[in-house]
Design an enzyme around this catalytic site. Structure first.
Site, mmCIF file in Angstrom:
data_model
loop_
_atom_site.group_PDB
_atom_site.id
_atom_site.type_symbol
_atom_site.label_atom_id
_atom_site.label_comp_id
_atom_site.label_asym_id
_atom_site.label_seq_id
_atom_site.Cartn_x
_atom_site.Cartn_y
_atom_site.Cartn_z
ATOM 1 N N ASP A 1 -16.565 13.234 -26.742
ATOM 2 C CA ASP A 1 -17.786 14.107 -25.167
ATOM 3 C C ASP A 1 -17.218 14.134 -24.309
ATOM 4 O O ASP A 1 -18.112 14.464 -23.319
ATOM 5 C CB ASP A 1 -18.641 12.656 -25.382
ATOM 6 C CG ASP A 1 -19.959 13.691 -26.887
ATOM 7 O OD1 ASP A 1 -20.176 14.135 -26.551
ATOM 8 O OD2 ASP A 1 -20.235 12.268 -27.337
HETATM 9 C C1 BGC Z 1 -18.292 7.738 -24.088
HETATM 10 C C2 BGC Z 1 -17.693 8.376 -24.907
HETATM 11 C C3 BGC Z 1 -19.917 9.140 -25.226
HETATM 12 C C4 BGC Z 1 -19.952 9.706 -24.724
HETATM 13 C C5 BGC Z 1 -21.851 10.308 -24.878
HETATM 14 C C6 BGC Z 1 -19.177 8.887 -22.491
HETATM 15 O O1 BGC Z 1 -19.548 7.741 -21.901
HETATM 16 O O2 BGC Z 1 -17.011 7.708 -23.183
HETATM 17 O O3 BGC Z 1 -17.464 7.987 -25.355
HETATM 18 O O4 BGC Z 1 -19.653 10.054 -26.881
HETATM 19 O O5 BGC Z 1 -20.213 9.117 -23.404
HETATM 20 O O6 BGC Z 1 -22.524 9.701 -24.285
HETATM 21 C C1 NOJ Z 2 -18.741 8.171 -29.087
HETATM 22 C C2 NOJ Z 2 -20.036 9.623 -29.767
HETATM 23 O O1 NOJ Z 2 -20.591 8.799 -30.169
HETATM 24 C C3 NOJ Z 2 -18.780 10.441 -30.180
HETATM 25 O O2 NOJ Z 2 -20.165 11.652 -30.954
HETATM 26 C C4 NOJ Z 2 -17.888 11.475 -29.971
HETATM 27 O O3 NOJ Z 2 -17.221 12.171 -30.922
HETATM 28 C C5 NOJ Z 2 -16.886 10.261 -29.577
HETATM 29 N N1 NOJ Z 2 -17.286 9.090 -28.651
HETATM 30 C C6 NOJ Z 2 -15.409 10.820 -28.493
HETATM 31 O O4 NOJ Z 2 -16.230 10.749 -26.999
#
Ligand code: BGC
Ligand code: NOJ
Length: 812
Positions: free
Chosen positions: A487
């Site tokens: 993400d």
């Molecule tokens: C986090 C991710 C997460 C994303 C979506 C980011 O701030 O680092 O791990 O998937 O937010 O909410």
């Molecule tokens: C947490 C999110 O919930 C997930 O969907 C994502 O794949 C990982 N972070 C990596 O960014």
């Protein structure tokens, strides 16, 4: 250093000192009513949705940490000394403190002033309430006069509004008290049909329902004025901050025990029966009273608790293993499936690190969580698949999140996370492999929840593939959109404004940045759908899909290979990322694992080369890093990933979710030693001995373990709600232990270390119990199967109608 120990027999983690490095939490409730509870009784409760139906307040990131919860105070009325058996919130010294976190329940207790008190907290299966079952014992030589005060702070339902909209909220709180029950009914006068109740099994000496009256001005939960004085205020006012506190007096002879039950619950009334008498503003309590009466009865409480145990016996009975490694056994038999249940229920919404107001259910997340859950309650997995598919867009794309209460896609976050559609195909494939329930493909499911748009689930899956081939970039690899699995790799965001969301800001047209991660996911999904359509005898379609998968695989080998590992992406400018030619972010973990799982480059030896590179550049004692070298500063064209200091989160921590992909990749290549080694590096039970470094709970996975480039190498963060649980369950059970559901039956293909002499597994699969014994003869992992006394060719046991099948798998 440890803060407790595993009690495997009772399926509990036993914490023996209250001041754990962080609150070590557990979850109560597995269906509609949920609670978070820490080892010192901190936490809160909600119905279905941690944002929209919050029962009790919790202040995240508070000081002292974890203040606010399900608190009971005991007071010696002769001396005036008071304390909390859960240590918090008074933090008065207690003896023999113990917290037992079990499956769906937590018991906390201690002794103080010669009084032993233990509280068992749980949600009876099928109910929307939690029980606090308090037992107080006089262990002293004298008769004792005690007071017990309960306390909770009500949340005015919508947790975000509750924490922000004070001009309204300090005026609307409403409570009723009847007998020993406190009813919280804020907004019940208008559009809500629900209320909360907080009940007690004993006659009350008093109660309080206003925070200030209970605590006293400028005082906190650690020394409420009412508890100090031993006298309740019987406070009942409109507005301000409604709380619930019961006051029970008890006289205990030496050795005498007394049980007091408290219930905290949620109830809905039919619109036409909201009030009683009709026309009044009083809650109609006739509908809830029988439930309250039932659970204030100790015998019914014990029965419900037994029911909870039975439910867990059944969930865990689906897979149980005895291997030479206690960390494997404990995590596979107890804690990982348990964590999978919690992630299935709550996705990424409510934990100690997720506030429950930010995110609902992730589309990608929930599909993945299902992979580790489906064997336990297939019927719920089925419902979840249909809910997820119903939020899909007609284009085949997906809302990135949906709200659990409404089951509607979340507009604020929107779509265009281009990996999302692949995960629906993968979760449906997993469901079919587990259950053989091919009928699900014919279920009629709408798009964007719009009535009239229904098509078969199969058509939804076709549109997933269609969406992905409709979004292909210059090299023939999938366009990344807002992000793929990662993400934080935001290749079209180009955000230079503080506070802008990295996920929803899009400053580039998205026509160039491509992802090898989506290429691998696409290859997997197209192959799965090809198998599915083959099974349905749609031969042309199966061949077409196979062609698409093969094509993407070839493209990835051609444009996604860097020489020693798979590239991560092409950025907006068409420049390779995750390449030896980069200064930072030369190698990423995700494509190495996912390409192996997709079968890309195995024959050609690319995967073997990539795995060596992972071992060399990314593997550490605390797990495998997400990338190396980390980004030392912010890059406009990379987004959130480069916003984190080196070694944290997506910028080169051990992002645990990705580690099982490497375990699977190693197992696919037959490397049993390496696969298990990677498994053990992040196994929470194995890390228990270093709890002072790891800091998170030793019974569940955390999202990250800080990487070697940070100043906290080895420190875990964001425990509980992570795809790590489901993927580790898949990696260890299906690939290392090798008991793997496939469309046509159960595959038995362990890939274990040479030093393991074997193991046994009991696996319930499509109505048959498989009792599997794996015996090592040679040092390799070539499998021969004997089923019910007969040698069979290959490693797949086709589906059978027998109740029980005995399998001997010999490894040579
Ligand atoms: C986090 C991710 C997460 C994303 C979506 C980011 O701030 O680092 O791990 O998937 O937010 O909410
Ligand atoms: C947490 C999110 O919930 C997930 O969907 C994502 O794949 C990982 N972070 C990596 O960014």
């Amino acid at each position: 250093m440890r803060y407790g120990y595993f009690d495997d027999h009772n399926r509990e983690y036993v914490i023996t000192q209250p001041d754990t490095p962080l609150p070590w939490i557990n979850y109560l409730g597995m269906e509609d009513f949920f609670g978070l509870i820490s080892n010192t009784a901190g936490g809160y409760a909600f119905y279905q949705d941690a944002r929209l139906r919050r029962l009790t307040r919790y202040r995240y990131n508070n000081v002292p940490m974890d203040m606010g919860g399900r608190y009971i105070y005991l007071r010696d009325n002769a001396s005036g000394v008071f304390w909390s058996p859960t240590w918090m919130p008074t933090r008065h010294a207690v003896e023999d403190y113990v917290c037992r976190h079990g499956l769906g329940y937590t018991r906390i207790g201690s002794a103080c002033q010669g009084i032993r008190a233990d509280i068992r907290f749980f949600v009876p299966p099928g109910q929307t309430l939690e029980v606090w079952d308090l037992e107080v014992e006089n262990q002293s030589e004298n008769q004792r006069e005690l007071s017990a005060f309960s306390s909770i702070e009500f949340c005015l339902w919508e947790a975000l509004d509750d924490a922000t909209n004070f001009q309204r909220n300090l005026n609307i709180g409403e409570i009723e008290v009847e007998g020993s029950t406190i009813f919280h009914k804020t907004e019940y006068r208008e559009r809500r049909d629900h209320f909360a109740f907080f009940s007690c099994s004993e006659p009350l000496s008093g109660y309080d329902t206003q925070r200030e009256a209970f605590l006293g001005q400028y005082r906190g939960w650690e020394n409420p004025a009412v508890v100090e004085s031993g006298r309740s205020g019987n406070s009942l006012r409109t507005g301000w901050s409604p709380i619930g506190s019961h006051h029970v007096r008890l006289t205990l002879a030496p050795g005498e025990k007394k049980r007091i039950i408290f219930l905290l619950g949620y109830h809905e009334n039919p619109e036409v029966e909201k009030f009683s008498p009709r026309g009044s503003q009083n809650i109609n309590k006739h509908t809830v009273q029988p439930i309250i009466d039932q659970y204030l009865n100790p015998q019914r409480v014990d029965e419900a608790f037994d029911g909870l145990h039975t439910a867990w016996d059944q969930h865990l009975d689906v897979f149980s293993v005895a291997t030479p490694d206690e960390h494997v056994n404990r995590m596979v038999n107890i804690w990982t499936p348990y964590q999978c249940m919690v992630t299935f229920n709550l996705s990424r919404s409510a934990s100690y690190f997720e506030s429950g107001i930010g995110r609902g259910m992730g589309f990608r997340d929930s599909n993945q969580d299902l992979l580790g859950f489906v064997q336990m309650v297939p019927a719920r997995a089925r419902e979840r698949i249909l809910d997820l598919a119903a939020t899909q867009l007609e284009s085949g794309g997906a809302y990135h999140q949906y709200q659990p209460l409404t089951k509607r896609g979340n507009h604020a976050v929107g779509s265009n996370f281009n990996d999302d559609p692949a995960w629906l195909v993968l979760s449906v494939a997993a469901y079919l492999k587990e259950t053989g329930d091919w009928d699900i493909l014919h279920e009629r499911v709408p798009y964007e929840n719009q009535p009239g748009t229904e098509t078969s689930l199969l058509e939804h899956l076709e549109r997933c593939i269609q969406y992905m081939i409709g979004n292909i970039g210059p090299h023939g690899l999938p366009l990344v959109g807002r992000a793929d699995w990662n993400d934080c790799l935001n290749l079209n965001t180009f955000s230079d404004q503080p506070g802008e969301s990295f996920q929803t800001t899009t400053n580039r047209n998205g026509k160039t940045a491509e992802s090898t991660v989506i290429a691998a996911l696409f290859t997997m999904a197209a192959n799965e759908l090809s198998h599915i359509t083959q099974h349905l005898e749609m031969n042309d379609e199966a061949a077409r899909l196979k062609g698409l998968a093969d094509g993407m695989s070839a493209t990835t080998r051609r444009y996604g290979w860097d020489g020693s590992w798979f590239l991560r992406a092409y950025d907006h400018f068409g420049k390779a990322l995750g390449s030896a030619s980069c200064e930072e972010g030369k190698i990423f973990i995700e494509p190495q694992g996912l390409c192996a799982m997709a079968g890309i480059g195995i024959k050609e030896g690319l995967v073997d080369t990539a795995l060596k590179a992972v071992k060399r550049h990314l593997a550490t004692d605390h797990g495998i890093l997400l990338l190396q070298p980390p980004f030392s500063g912010y890059h406009l064209h990379l987004g959130e990933i480069s916003s984190y200091p080196p070694g944290f989160k997506e910028n080169a921590s051990v992002f645990c979710h990705t580690n099982p992909w490497m375990m699977i990749a190693e197992a696919i290549l037959g490397h049993g030693e390496q696969a298990l080694d990677y498994y053990l590096r992040i196994n929470p039970s194995r890390r228990e001995v270093m709890s002072d470094l790891h800091r998170c709970e030793p019974y569940v996975y955390a999202q990250t373990i800080a990487g070697k480039d940070s100043d906290a190498f080895g420190e875990a963060k964001n425990s509980w709600l992570t795809g790590t649980a489901a993927w580790n369950f898949v990696a260890i059970t299906q690939w290392i232990l090798g008991i793997r559901p496939e469309f046509e039956g159960l595959r038995i293909q362990p890939v274990i270390p040479a030093g393991w002499q074997g193991f046994t597994v009991r696996r319930k699969f499509r109505g048959t119990t498989y009792e599997i014994e794996v015996r090592r003869k040679g040092t390799g992992n070539r499998v021969s199967l004997n089923v019910n006394g007969e040698d069979i060719p290959g490693t797949l046991i086709h589906k059978t109608t027998e109740d029980c099948v005995k399998v001997i798998a010999t490894l040579e």
